[in-house]
Design an enzyme around this catalytic site. Structure first.
Site, PDB file in Angstrom:
ATOM      1  N   GLY A 181     -72.459 -37.590 -67.017  1.00  0.00           N
ATOM      2  CA  GLY A 181     -73.385 -37.166 -68.063  1.00  0.00           C
ATOM      3  C   GLY A 181     -74.827 -37.310 -67.596  1.00  0.00           C
ATOM      4  N   SER A 182     -75.720 -37.509 -68.551  1.00  0.00           N
ATOM      5  CA  SER A 182     -77.148 -37.554 -68.215  1.00  0.00           C
ATOM      6  C   SER A 182     -77.507 -38.853 -67.501  1.00  0.00           C
ATOM      7  CB  SER A 182     -77.967 -37.451 -69.495  1.00  0.00           C
ATOM      8  OG  SER A 182     -77.779 -38.618 -70.261  1.00  0.00           O
ATOM      9  N   GLY A 215     -76.241 -42.702 -68.061  1.00  0.00           N
ATOM     10  CA  GLY A 215     -75.735 -43.469 -66.916  1.00  0.00           C
ATOM     11  C   GLY A 215     -76.455 -44.786 -66.744  1.00  0.00           C
ATOM     12  N   GLU A 239     -71.653 -40.356 -62.314  1.00  0.00           N
ATOM     13  CA  GLU A 239     -71.859 -38.990 -61.824  1.00  0.00           C
ATOM     14  C   GLU A 239     -72.838 -38.352 -62.794  1.00  0.00           C
ATOM     15  OE1 GLU A 239     -72.154 -35.615 -61.036  1.00  0.00           O
ATOM     16  OE2 GLU A 239     -70.216 -35.155 -61.956  1.00  0.00           O
ATOM     17  N   CYS A 258     -73.595 -29.810 -63.336  1.00  0.00           N
ATOM     18  CA  CYS A 258     -74.523 -30.742 -62.668  1.00  0.00           C
ATOM     19  C   CYS A 258     -74.858 -30.235 -61.288  1.00  0.00           C
ATOM     20  CB  CYS A 258     -74.057 -32.192 -62.615  1.00  0.00           C
ATOM     21  SG  CYS A 258     -72.414 -32.468 -63.012  1.00  0.00           S
TER      22      CYS A 258
HETATM   23  C1  UN1 Z   1     -70.019 -31.068 -63.102  1.00  0.00           C
HETATM   24  O1  UN1 Z   1     -70.832 -30.178 -63.314  1.00  0.00           O
HETATM   25  O2  UN1 Z   1     -70.031 -32.129 -63.753  1.00  0.00           O
HETATM   26  O3  UN1 Z   1     -68.903 -28.313 -58.020  1.00  0.00           O
HETATM   27  C2  UN1 Z   1     -68.910 -30.945 -62.143  1.00  0.00           C
HETATM   28  C3  UN1 Z   1     -68.774 -27.830 -59.131  1.00  0.00           C
HETATM   29  C4  UN1 Z   1     -67.533 -28.178 -59.908  1.00  0.00           C
HETATM   30  C5  UN1 Z   1     -67.676 -29.471 -60.621  1.00  0.00           C
HETATM   31  C6  UN1 Z   1     -68.943 -29.675 -61.352  1.00  0.00           C
HETATM   32  N1  UN1 Z   1     -66.421 -28.232 -59.026  1.00  0.00           N
HETATM   33  O4  UN1 Z   1     -69.598 -27.082 -59.621  1.00  0.00           O
END
Ligand code: UN1
Length: 508
Positions: A239-240, A244, A261, A295
């Site tokens: 998440g953000s 985190g 993450e 992300c």
């Molecule tokens: C995410 O955005 O939290 O690499 C994960 C990627 C994907 C996973 C993203 N396999 O864009």
């Protein structure tokens, strides 16, 4: 839409608060879920209350001794069956993800495929939880390490990957012998419920306790409760950065383990020798895919001055061809943002960028009209920016990309590394020296560094995660499994005497 829910056996008594039935949880507030696709209600759900949290935790703790006692390959067999069940439900689950979250159907299906792939990976892994053996300094001694389950693993996941990120964590955690408690985003609870139902069926068929996989739908208060709970050995949170930091602080206070993450601010460097035929589609998919809500989404373009004009022209032309609308329609490339709050953030970021000297080169508008009745559709946006604009260091979960020129590679790498986040990065170049420099220890400071591939769409086989404010955690493939186990160093003496280490003599 009911068709999809029915196919997943999510009949009303299961998910609807309005039936008044006491279902699996929910003495808390009622949550009304609307699809960002058309604004129609998807259903209602009761948030978890204090008492339910306690009983879910009790179920998890009860299931752990039984599950950890199973040999790892037998745990792998359960995960194999889960993978097969996902194969059977791929289309329905992919559609549900797409409708609830708003990503394109292709991406919804791709997300379920990621779940299937990580299950396959975890099945193989269940026979490969290797420890090392070392040479002891003492004669007739054997020294080795082994890996044991941790206990209860808490998984906090975000709306943008409502199901895959859970599967990366859960499938690995399970083969490692842990039981899981999953708190999905409150924005996408039905996709989570569907997954839980699919796995629960596998557990029932194998006469295993349901407490191996637990789902709690709750708000931030429950997330905080999980972080503070000593019964949760490991918290894996996606998440953000703000979320985190709060999780890390609370888990750190009790010396628990965490995998974080968090946000990314991913850049693509386009060098003088880039092949634009590769770079353009990679950038467009990276910046616009999932409406810029990954992300790993591409947020910054650092372009050699000699390529700037041509790349921009090609990008603007590609953006002009994008179809925006119902993500379940395969003709559309981009669906809506998750909700109206995200739209407000999109608008605010664009205003701020302009105030700080940015220039809109494409997009910058919220879409209106019947097709866009949910109010969550926006135009993907390209903004000309400079490295010292504060907004460029900030992650906005929207399809906004900043473009800026550079003169030499050193400068480009400095710009790439100048933000607080460190998740994904990419360079487009046919120049071997530039590619190797970017990958070297003087190059990208991110957890993911790609050459002639965009920033998003990582494969499950590698360890996924990033540095700095991205949190430092690694999930999914490679040896990320080690974070879900505890390491034990063992020394066994098969001699007739008792030699001490470091040559110490201790006579009695
Ligand atoms: C995410 O955005 O939290 O690499 C994960 C990627 C994907 C996973 C993203 N396999 O864009």
């Amino acid at each position: 839409m009911n068709g999809i829910l029915n196919k997943l056996r999510l009949e009303p008594p299961f998910y609807s608060a309005s039936t008044g039935q006491q279902n699996w949880m929910g003495s808390g507030n009622v949550l009304k879920i609307q699809s960002p696709v058309d604004g129609n209600p998807l259903g209602e759900i009761n948030l978890i209350g204090e008492e339910e949290y306690k009983s879910v935790m009790a179920e998890a703790k009860k299931a752990f001794p039984l599950w950890k006692a199973l040999p790892a390959p037998q745990r792998g067999e359960i995960v194999r069956q889960f993978g097969d069940a996902l194969r059977a439900e791929k289309e329905a689950l992919g559609k549900l993800v797409s409708y609830e979250m708003g990503k394109s159907l292709q991406e919804g299906l791709g997300e379920v495929q990621e779940m299937i792939d990580i299950c396959d990976f975890a099945v193989g892994l269940s026979r490969q939880l290797y420890g090392l053996q070392m040479h002891s300094e003492r004669p007739k001694h054997r020294m080795f390490e082994q890996w044991h389950p941790l206990g209860v693993v808490g998984i906090i996941s975000a709306f943008n990957f409502p199901v895959a990120v859970w599967a990366w964590n859960a499938s690995i955690a399970w083969v490692c012998g842990n039981v899981c408690i999953w708190k999905p985003s409150e924005k996408t609870p039905f996709s989570a419920l569907a997954c839980q139902e699919i796995f629960k069926k596998v557990l029932n068929q194998n006469k295993l306790p349901e407490g191996i996989s637990n789902l709690i739908i709750g708000d931030g208060t429950i997330g905080k409760k999980m972080a503070a709970d000593r019964d949760i050995s490991l918290i894996s949170a996606t998440g953000s950065t703000q979320m985190g930091k709060s999780v890390a602080e609370t888990v750190g206070k009790r010396l628990g383990k965490s995998i974080l993450e968090l946000g990314g601010n991913n850049a693509v460097i386009v060098t003088r020798e880039a092949d634009l035929k590769q770079a353009v589609p990679a950038i467009v998919f990276g910046a616009v895919g999932t409406a810029g809500q990954r992300c790993t989404s591409t947020r910054r373009l650092i372009v050699h001055e000699t390529q700037f004009e041509e790349l921009l022209e090609k990008l603007v032309s590609a953006y002009g061809q994008l179809q925006i609308g119902d993500p379940l329609d395969e003709m559309n490339h981009m669906g809506p943002l998750i909700d109206k709050t995200a739209v407000t953030e999109y608008e605010k970021t664009i205003r701020t960028a302009i105030e700080q000297g940015g220039r809109i080169l494409y997009g910058g508008k919220v879409l209106e009209g019947d097709t866009y009745a949910s109010g969550c559709y926006v135009l993907p946006t390209i903004i000309e920016a400079t490295v010292n604009m504060p907004i460029v260091a900030h992650e906005t979960f929207a399809p906004i990309v900043y473009i800026m020129p550079y003169k030499n590679l050193e400068e480009a790498i400095d710009i790439q590394n100048s933000v607080p986040q460190g998740l994904s990065s990419a360079i487009f170049t046919l120049n071997l020296r530039d590619a190797e420099t970017f990958l070297s220890h003087t190059g990208s400071d991110c957890g993911i560094a790609n050459v002639n591939i965009g920033t998003s769409g990582a494969e499950i086989g590698g360890a996924f995660g990033g540095e700095k404010e991205t949190g430092g955690g690694r999930e999914s493939g490679s040896d990320a499994w080690k974070a879900y186990m505890r390491r034990q160093t063992c020394t066994l003496n098969y001699s007739t005497v008792l030699p001490l280490a470091q040559g110490i003599k201790f006579y009695l």
